[in-house]
Design a protein around this motif. Structure first.
Motif, PDB file in Angstrom:
ATOM      1  N   LYS A 156      68.023   1.163  -0.606  1.00  0.00           N
ATOM      2  CA  LYS A 156      66.863   0.308  -0.857  1.00  0.00           C
ATOM      3  C   LYS A 156      65.830   1.118  -1.637  1.00  0.00           C
ATOM      4  O   LYS A 156      65.517   2.250  -1.277  1.00  0.00           O
ATOM      5  CB  LYS A 156      66.261  -0.149   0.466  1.00  0.00           C
ATOM      6  N   VAL A 157      65.317   0.535  -2.704  1.00  0.00           N
ATOM      7  CA  VAL A 157      64.288   1.196  -3.499  1.00  0.00           C
ATOM      8  C   VAL A 157      63.008   1.248  -2.661  1.00  0.00           C
ATOM      9  O   VAL A 157      62.522   0.223  -2.198  1.00  0.00           O
ATOM     10  CB  VAL A 157      64.041   0.451  -4.829  1.00  0.00           C
ATOM     11  N   LEU A 158      62.514   2.468  -2.460  1.00  0.00           N
ATOM     12  CA  LEU A 158      61.273   2.649  -1.709  1.00  0.00           C
ATOM     13  C   LEU A 158      60.080   2.398  -2.605  1.00  0.00           C
ATOM     14  O   LEU A 158      59.114   1.757  -2.211  1.00  0.00           O
ATOM     15  CB  LEU A 158      61.194   4.066  -1.140  1.00  0.00           C
ATOM     16  N   ARG A 159      60.140   2.950  -3.799  1.00  0.00           N
ATOM     17  CA  ARG A 159      59.087   2.743  -4.793  1.00  0.00           C
ATOM     18  C   ARG A 159      59.672   3.070  -6.155  1.00  0.00           C
ATOM     19  O   ARG A 159      60.590   3.868  -6.287  1.00  0.00           O
ATOM     20  CB  ARG A 159      57.854   3.569  -4.489  1.00  0.00           C
ATOM     21  N   PHE A 160      59.128   2.400  -7.176  1.00  0.00           N
ATOM     22  CA  PHE A 160      59.557   2.645  -8.551  1.00  0.00           C
ATOM     23  C   PHE A 160      58.378   2.343  -9.463  1.00  0.00           C
ATOM     24  O   PHE A 160      57.778   1.276  -9.375  1.00  0.00           O
ATOM     25  CB  PHE A 160      60.751   1.768  -8.933  1.00  0.00           C
ATOM     26  N   ASP A 161      58.043   3.295 -10.308  1.00  0.00           N
ATOM     27  CA  ASP A 161      56.944   3.145 -11.250  1.00  0.00           C
ATOM     28  C   ASP A 161      57.552   2.918 -12.635  1.00  0.00           C
ATOM     29  O   ASP A 161      58.075   3.850 -13.240  1.00  0.00           O
ATOM     30  CB  ASP A 161      56.077   4.404 -11.244  1.00  0.00           C
ATOM     31  N   PRO A 162      57.506   1.672 -13.148  1.00  0.00           N
ATOM     32  CA  PRO A 162      58.132   1.390 -14.443  1.00  0.00           C
ATOM     33  C   PRO A 162      57.421   2.079 -15.611  1.00  0.00           C
ATOM     34  O   PRO A 162      58.030   2.314 -16.653  1.00  0.00           O
ATOM     35  CB  PRO A 162      58.051  -0.130 -14.557  1.00  0.00           C
ATOM     36  N   ILE A 163      56.155   2.427 -15.442  1.00  0.00           N
ATOM     37  CA  ILE A 163      55.424   3.122 -16.503  1.00  0.00           C
ATOM     38  C   ILE A 163      55.913   4.562 -16.614  1.00  0.00           C
ATOM     39  O   ILE A 163      56.229   5.045 -17.702  1.00  0.00           O
ATOM     40  CB  ILE A 163      53.893   3.102 -16.224  1.00  0.00           C
ATOM     41  N   ARG A 164      55.982   5.240 -15.479  1.00  0.00           N
ATOM     42  CA  ARG A 164      56.444   6.632 -15.471  1.00  0.00           C
ATOM     43  C   ARG A 164      57.966   6.724 -15.535  1.00  0.00           C
ATOM     44  O   ARG A 164      58.511   7.759 -15.875  1.00  0.00           O
ATOM     45  CB  ARG A 164      55.927   7.353 -14.240  1.00  0.00           C
ATOM     46  N   GLY A 165      58.642   5.657 -15.119  1.00  0.00           N
ATOM     47  CA  GLY A 165      60.093   5.612 -15.223  1.00  0.00           C
ATOM     48  C   GLY A 165      60.846   6.306 -14.107  1.00  0.00           C
ATOM     49  O   GLY A 165      61.980   6.730 -14.300  1.00  0.00           O
ATOM     50  N   TYR A 166      60.246   6.410 -12.927  1.00  0.00           N
ATOM     51  CA  TYR A 166      60.981   7.011 -11.826  1.00  0.00           C
ATOM     52  C   TYR A 166      60.538   6.436 -10.488  1.00  0.00           C
ATOM     53  O   TYR A 166      59.531   5.754 -10.386  1.00  0.00           O
ATOM     54  CB  TYR A 166      60.846   8.531 -11.819  1.00  0.00           C
ATOM     55  N   GLY A 167      61.332   6.726  -9.469  1.00  0.00           N
ATOM     56  CA  GLY A 167      61.048   6.273  -8.120  1.00  0.00           C
ATOM     57  C   GLY A 167      61.999   6.926  -7.145  1.00  0.00           C
ATOM     58  O   GLY A 167      62.644   7.932  -7.469  1.00  0.00           O
ATOM     59  N   PHE A 168      62.129   6.325  -5.946  1.00  0.00           N
ATOM     60  CA  PHE A 168      62.976   6.882  -4.910  1.00  0.00           C
ATOM     61  C   PHE A 168      63.737   5.778  -4.195  1.00  0.00           C
ATOM     62  O   PHE A 168      63.242   4.672  -4.034  1.00  0.00           O
ATOM     63  CB  PHE A 168      62.142   7.679  -3.899  1.00  0.00           C
ATOM     64  N   ILE A 169      64.946   6.122  -3.744  1.00  0.00           N
ATOM     65  CA  ILE A 169      65.823   5.207  -3.028  1.00  0.00           C
ATOM     66  C   ILE A 169      66.121   5.806  -1.654  1.00  0.00           C
ATOM     67  O   ILE A 169      66.390   7.005  -1.546  1.00  0.00           O
ATOM     68  CB  ILE A 169      67.170   5.022  -3.774  1.00  0.00           C
ATOM     69  N   ALA A 170      66.111   4.962  -0.617  1.00  0.00           N
ATOM     70  CA  ALA A 170      66.537   5.370   0.723  1.00  0.00           C
ATOM     71  C   ALA A 170      67.978   4.910   0.897  1.00  0.00           C
ATOM     72  O   ALA A 170      68.237   3.699   0.904  1.00  0.00           O
ATOM     73  CB  ALA A 170      65.654   4.739   1.785  1.00  0.00           C
ATOM     74  N   PRO A 171      68.920   5.829   1.005  1.00  0.00           N
ATOM     75  CA  PRO A 171      70.319   5.415   1.210  1.00  0.00           C
ATOM     76  C   PRO A 171      70.483   4.635   2.510  1.00  0.00           C
ATOM     77  O   PRO A 171      69.856   4.968   3.526  1.00  0.00           O
ATOM     78  CB  PRO A 171      71.080   6.744   1.285  1.00  0.00           C
TER      79      PRO A 171
END
Length: 151
Positions: free
Chosen positions: A7-22
């Motif tokens: 599940k995507v925890l957060r994603f910043d489309p401007i900066r182009g990165y985020g984190f996923i919780a397996p």
């Protein structure tokens, strides 16, 4: 290398990165826009994704990321014509710290504990220290499980 779900925890489309919780638990996985197989507008907090986990220079990173399911879009708060009061699904969470892009700050454990303590004391100044500690410990555990605070 097996494909995993998370599940995507957060994603910043401007900066182009985020984190996923397996889904299987463990360490959060770094997600970069260059590793998406789908359009970046589909990736937002709460989206379910399938991906491969690789060891990157700075830890775990996702590759070949595909969006499996997206959460419902947040309806922006808008003032009511009669009252000037915010309405819509974002109105209920207007004090959540969420910005116009749907992102919110993730607090450190210490910041979260401080905020919870202040909120509890504001809500009921007669709470004892022991009561506050019990509630705060349970809320901190819940917040950590949901990625609302940094571990």
């Amino acid at each position: 290398m097996a494909e995993v779900t998370g599940k995507v925890l957060r994603f910043d489309p401007i900066r182009g990165y985020g984190f996923i919780a397996p889904e299987s638990g463990g360490e959060d996985v770094f997600l970069h826009v260059n590793d998406l197989l789908d359009e970046k507008h589909l990736v937002r907090a709460g989206a379910i994704v399938r991906f491969h986990i690789e060891e990157g220079d700075r830890g775990l990173k996702a590759s070949s990321v595909r969006v499996v399911d997206t959460p419902p879009a947040v309806v922006p708060a808008r003032p009511s014509a009669a009252s000037g009061v915010a309405t819509g699904s974002a109105a209920a969470g207007a004090d959540t710290g969420e910005d116009a892009g749907g992102f919110c700050d993730v607090l450190t454990g210490a910041e979260f504990r401080q905020a919870v303590t202040e909120a509890l004391l504001d809500a009921d100044p007669s709470l004892t220290g022991g009561q506050i500690l019990k509630v705060r410990q349970r809320l901190a555990k819940l917040a950590l499980q949901h990625g609302w605070v940094e571990g």
